[in-house]
Motif scaffolding. Structure first.
Motif, PDB file in Angstrom:
ATOM      1  N   THR A   1       1.041  -1.350   0.154  1.00  0.00           N
ATOM      2  CA  THR A   1      -0.030   0.244   0.018  1.00  0.00           C
ATOM      3  C   THR A   1       0.844   1.182  -0.129  1.00  0.00           C
ATOM      4  O   THR A   1       0.360   2.024  -0.604  1.00  0.00           O
ATOM      5  N   LEU A   2       1.888   1.043   0.646  1.00  0.00           N
ATOM      6  CA  LEU A   2       2.828   2.375   0.908  1.00  0.00           C
ATOM      7  C   LEU A   2       3.514   2.488  -0.488  1.00  0.00           C
ATOM      8  O   LEU A   2       3.803   3.578  -0.873  1.00  0.00           O
ATOM      9  N   ARG A   3       3.759   1.454  -1.016  1.00  0.00           N
ATOM     10  CA  ARG A   3       4.587   1.465  -2.333  1.00  0.00           C
ATOM     11  C   ARG A   3       3.649   2.063  -3.360  1.00  0.00           C
ATOM     12  O   ARG A   3       4.079   3.014  -4.344  1.00  0.00           O
ATOM     13  N   ARG A   4       2.510   1.817  -3.336  1.00  0.00           N
ATOM     14  CA  ARG A   4       1.550   2.615  -4.310  1.00  0.00           C
ATOM     15  C   ARG A   4       1.518   4.084  -4.173  1.00  0.00           C
ATOM     16  O   ARG A   4       1.555   4.786  -5.092  1.00  0.00           O
ATOM     17  N   ILE A   5       1.357   4.526  -2.891  1.00  0.00           N
ATOM     18  CA  ILE A   5       1.459   6.034  -2.747  1.00  0.00           C
ATOM     19  C   ILE A   5       2.650   6.616  -2.989  1.00  0.00           C
ATOM     20  O   ILE A   5       2.745   7.890  -2.984  1.00  0.00           O
ATOM     21  N   LEU A   6       3.822   5.976  -2.724  1.00  0.00           N
ATOM     22  CA  LEU A   6       5.053   6.540  -2.678  1.00  0.00           C
ATOM     23  C   LEU A   6       5.605   6.975  -4.139  1.00  0.00           C
ATOM     24  O   LEU A   6       5.233   6.118  -5.083  1.00  0.00           O
ATOM     25  N   LYS A   7       6.115   8.179  -4.212  1.00  0.00           N
ATOM     26  CA  LYS A   7       6.787   8.487  -5.643  1.00  0.00           C
ATOM     27  C   LYS A   7       7.929   7.826  -6.076  1.00  0.00           C
ATOM     28  O   LYS A   7       8.575   6.958  -5.058  1.00  0.00           O
ATOM     29  N   PRO A   8       8.202   7.280  -7.186  1.00  0.00           N
ATOM     30  CA  PRO A   8       9.277   6.612  -7.541  1.00  0.00           C
ATOM     31  C   PRO A   8      10.429   7.237  -6.943  1.00  0.00           C
ATOM     32  O   PRO A   8      10.828   8.397  -6.958  1.00  0.00           O
ATOM     33  N   GLY A   9      11.347   6.478  -6.143  1.00  0.00           N
ATOM     34  CA  GLY A   9      12.647   6.851  -5.547  1.00  0.00           C
ATOM     35  C   GLY A   9      12.190   7.541  -4.155  1.00  0.00           C
ATOM     36  O   GLY A   9      13.233   7.769  -3.242  1.00  0.00           O
ATOM     37  N   GLY A  10      10.810   7.405  -3.690  1.00  0.00           N
ATOM     38  CA  GLY A  10      10.251   7.566  -2.354  1.00  0.00           C
ATOM     39  C   GLY A  10      10.880   6.773  -1.253  1.00  0.00           C
ATOM     40  O   GLY A  10      11.225   5.522  -1.630  1.00  0.00           O
ATOM     41  N   ILE A  11      11.072   7.294  -0.136  1.00  0.00           N
ATOM     42  CA  ILE A  11      11.394   6.528   1.248  1.00  0.00           C
ATOM     43  C   ILE A  11      10.562   5.945   2.193  1.00  0.00           C
ATOM     44  O   ILE A  11       9.908   6.866   2.643  1.00  0.00           O
ATOM     45  N   PHE A  12      10.648   4.912   2.673  1.00  0.00           N
ATOM     46  CA  PHE A  12       9.780   4.243   3.687  1.00  0.00           C
ATOM     47  C   PHE A  12      10.890   4.153   4.782  1.00  0.00           C
ATOM     48  O   PHE A  12      11.819   3.280   4.837  1.00  0.00           O
ATOM     49  N   HIS A  13      10.512   4.995   5.727  1.00  0.00           N
ATOM     50  CA  HIS A  13      11.605   5.167   7.008  1.00  0.00           C
ATOM     51  C   HIS A  13      10.854   4.438   8.216  1.00  0.00           C
ATOM     52  O   HIS A  13       9.817   5.213   8.584  1.00  0.00           O
ATOM     53  N   MET A  14      11.497   3.496   8.966  1.00  0.00           N
ATOM     54  CA  MET A  14      11.182   3.135  10.045  1.00  0.00           C
ATOM     55  C   MET A  14      12.051   2.954  11.127  1.00  0.00           C
ATOM     56  O   MET A  14      13.304   3.164  10.692  1.00  0.00           O
ATOM     57  N   ALA A  15      11.638   3.011  12.343  1.00  0.00           N
ATOM     58  CA  ALA A  15      12.514   3.089  13.549  1.00  0.00           C
ATOM     59  C   ALA A  15      11.769   2.245  14.497  1.00  0.00           C
ATOM     60  O   ALA A  15      10.550   2.227  14.864  1.00  0.00           O
ATOM     61  N   THR A  16      12.537   1.454  15.475  1.00  0.00           N
ATOM     62  CA  THR A  16      12.090   0.715  16.347  1.00  0.00           C
ATOM     63  C   THR A  16      12.980   0.590  17.580  1.00  0.00           C
ATOM     64  O   THR A  16      14.387   0.679  17.197  1.00  0.00           O
ATOM     65  N   ASP A  17      12.669   0.355  18.828  1.00  0.00           N
ATOM     66  CA  ASP A  17      13.653   0.038  19.810  1.00  0.00           C
ATOM     67  C   ASP A  17      13.288  -1.207  20.296  1.00  0.00           C
ATOM     68  O   ASP A  17      13.878  -1.925  21.292  1.00  0.00           O
ATOM     69  N   TRP A  18      12.598  -2.207  19.513  1.00  0.00           N
ATOM     70  CA  TRP A  18      12.718  -3.533  19.850  1.00  0.00           C
ATOM     71  C   TRP A  18      13.393  -4.295  18.984  1.00  0.00           C
ATOM     72  O   TRP A  18      12.856  -4.476  17.554  1.00  0.00           O
ATOM     73  N   GLU A  19      14.372  -5.041  19.303  1.00  0.00           N
ATOM     74  CA  GLU A  19      15.300  -5.559  18.274  1.00  0.00           C
ATOM     75  C   GLU A  19      14.408  -6.971  17.546  1.00  0.00           C
ATOM     76  O   GLU A  19      14.737  -7.097  16.055  1.00  0.00           O
TER      77      GLU A  19
ATOM     78  N   GLU B   1      17.306   3.655  25.681  1.00  0.00           N
ATOM     79  CA  GLU B   1      18.473   3.729  25.964  1.00  0.00           C
ATOM     80  C   GLU B   1      18.703   3.589  27.576  1.00  0.00           C
ATOM     81  O   GLU B   1      19.580   2.845  27.745  1.00  0.00           O
ATOM     82  N   ARG B   2      17.706   4.238  28.372  1.00  0.00           N
ATOM     83  CA  ARG B   2      17.872   4.110  29.762  1.00  0.00           C
ATOM     84  C   ARG B   2      17.754   2.711  29.989  1.00  0.00           C
ATOM     85  O   ARG B   2      18.333   2.001  31.194  1.00  0.00           O
ATOM     86  N   LYS B   3      16.953   1.571  29.203  1.00  0.00           N
ATOM     87  CA  LYS B   3      16.549   0.319  29.739  1.00  0.00           C
ATOM     88  C   LYS B   3      17.756  -0.733  29.179  1.00  0.00           C
ATOM     89  O   LYS B   3      17.801  -1.840  29.106  1.00  0.00           O
ATOM     90  N   GLY B   4      18.771   0.125  28.096  1.00  0.00           N
ATOM     91  CA  GLY B   4      19.670  -0.707  27.562  1.00  0.00           C
ATOM     92  C   GLY B   4      19.287  -1.224  26.266  1.00  0.00           C
ATOM     93  O   GLY B   4      19.912  -2.123  25.750  1.00  0.00           O
ATOM     94  N   HIS B   5      18.102  -0.861  25.755  1.00  0.00           N
ATOM     95  CA  HIS B   5      17.646  -1.358  24.409  1.00  0.00           C
ATOM     96  C   HIS B   5      18.555  -0.760  23.427  1.00  0.00           C
ATOM     97  O   HIS B   5      18.737   0.651  23.550  1.00  0.00           O
ATOM     98  N   GLY B   6      18.885  -1.245  22.285  1.00  0.00           N
ATOM     99  CA  GLY B   6      19.235  -0.488  21.079  1.00  0.00           C
ATOM    100  C   GLY B   6      17.910   0.141  20.347  1.00  0.00           C
ATOM    101  O   GLY B   6      16.896  -0.184  20.687  1.00  0.00           O
TER     102      GLY B   6
END
Length: 243
Positions: free
Chosen positions: A168-186, A228-233
């Protein structure tokens, strides 16, 4: 007004139309929460300016912002601190936020008002429903920062990063567009990479199986500091739409 009703609607003084806020159950759980006076006031003043609803139907970002700029869509911005910081730091870009929790929306609008930000709009809806209203090839960047990890294995199916969501995100993204994720759960990082590396039409900017360093444009959040306080990456992953 009960907490439940408070999370459903906000009444605006002197307005004939009252914005309707609807619930949805997908990859999140609705948390009851009282609005602060500041959040209530910001909703009354700024929702008519920055608020967007499903009832508006399909949108064209250039028409929403009155210009044809770089458009960033953030899904699940929490209390909105980092999204407002990014909008303030990049006035040449336009930002659309999606959040299901009313206190978070109120907080975002309060912070945006204080910062004098005008290049920001928000939905108070399920992102899956909002995505249906966004035209093909119209978004430059999609951000998904610290989504609910659903850490129990039996709940992994509720994680938002799945094949259907990615496409679904691929559909709405422009060509060359970026999907950026972040998480603190390995474990969720591993899940994200496993799902996204297998997707048609994307490339992992860091190479399959790898994360990227936190980019400077993503502010440190309370979730990151907590981890970071809990030692998570904390892990950032960026995928480019290649076709």
């Amino acid at each position: 007004m009960t907490e439940e009703n408070q999370n459903e609607t906000v009444e605006q003084q002197g307005s004939e139309e009252k914005p309707q806020y609807r619930r949805g159950i997908k990859s999140f759980v609705i948390r009851a929460g009282r609005l602060t006076k500041g959040q209530e006031g910001a909703l009354e003043r700024q929702w008519p300016v920055m608020g967007m609803t499903l009832e508006q139907g399909p949108i064209v970002p250039a028409e929403v912002f009155g210009r044809d700029g770089h458009v960033v869509l953030e899904i699940g911005y929490g209390m909105g601190q980092s999204l407002v910081q990014m909008a303030q730091a990049a006035p040449e870009k336009d930002f659309i936020g999606v959040e299901v929790h009313l206190p978070g929306v109120g907080s975002l609008l309060n912070l945006a008002e204080e910062a004098g930000v005008t290049n920001l709009r928000t939905y108070k809806d399920d992102a899956i429903e909002v995505l249906k209203l966004i035209p093909d090839n119209s978004i430059d960047t999609v951000q998904l920062f610290f989504p609910d990890p659903w850490h129990k294995k039996k709940h992994h199916k509720r994680r938002i990063v799945q094949t259907e969501f990615a496409q679904t995100l691929r559909r709405i993204l422009k060509p060359g567009g970026i999907f950026h994720m972040a998480t603190d759960w390995e474990n969720y990082m591993e899940h994200m990479i496993e799902v996204m590396d297998a997707q048609e039409g994307y490339e992992n900017i860091a190479g399959n199986g790898n994360c990227v360093p936190r980019p400077e444009h993503r502010p440190l959040t309370k979730f990151e500091k907590r981890g970071e306080r809990k030692g998570h990456g904390v892990w950032d992953m960026m995928y480019r739409k290649i076709h």
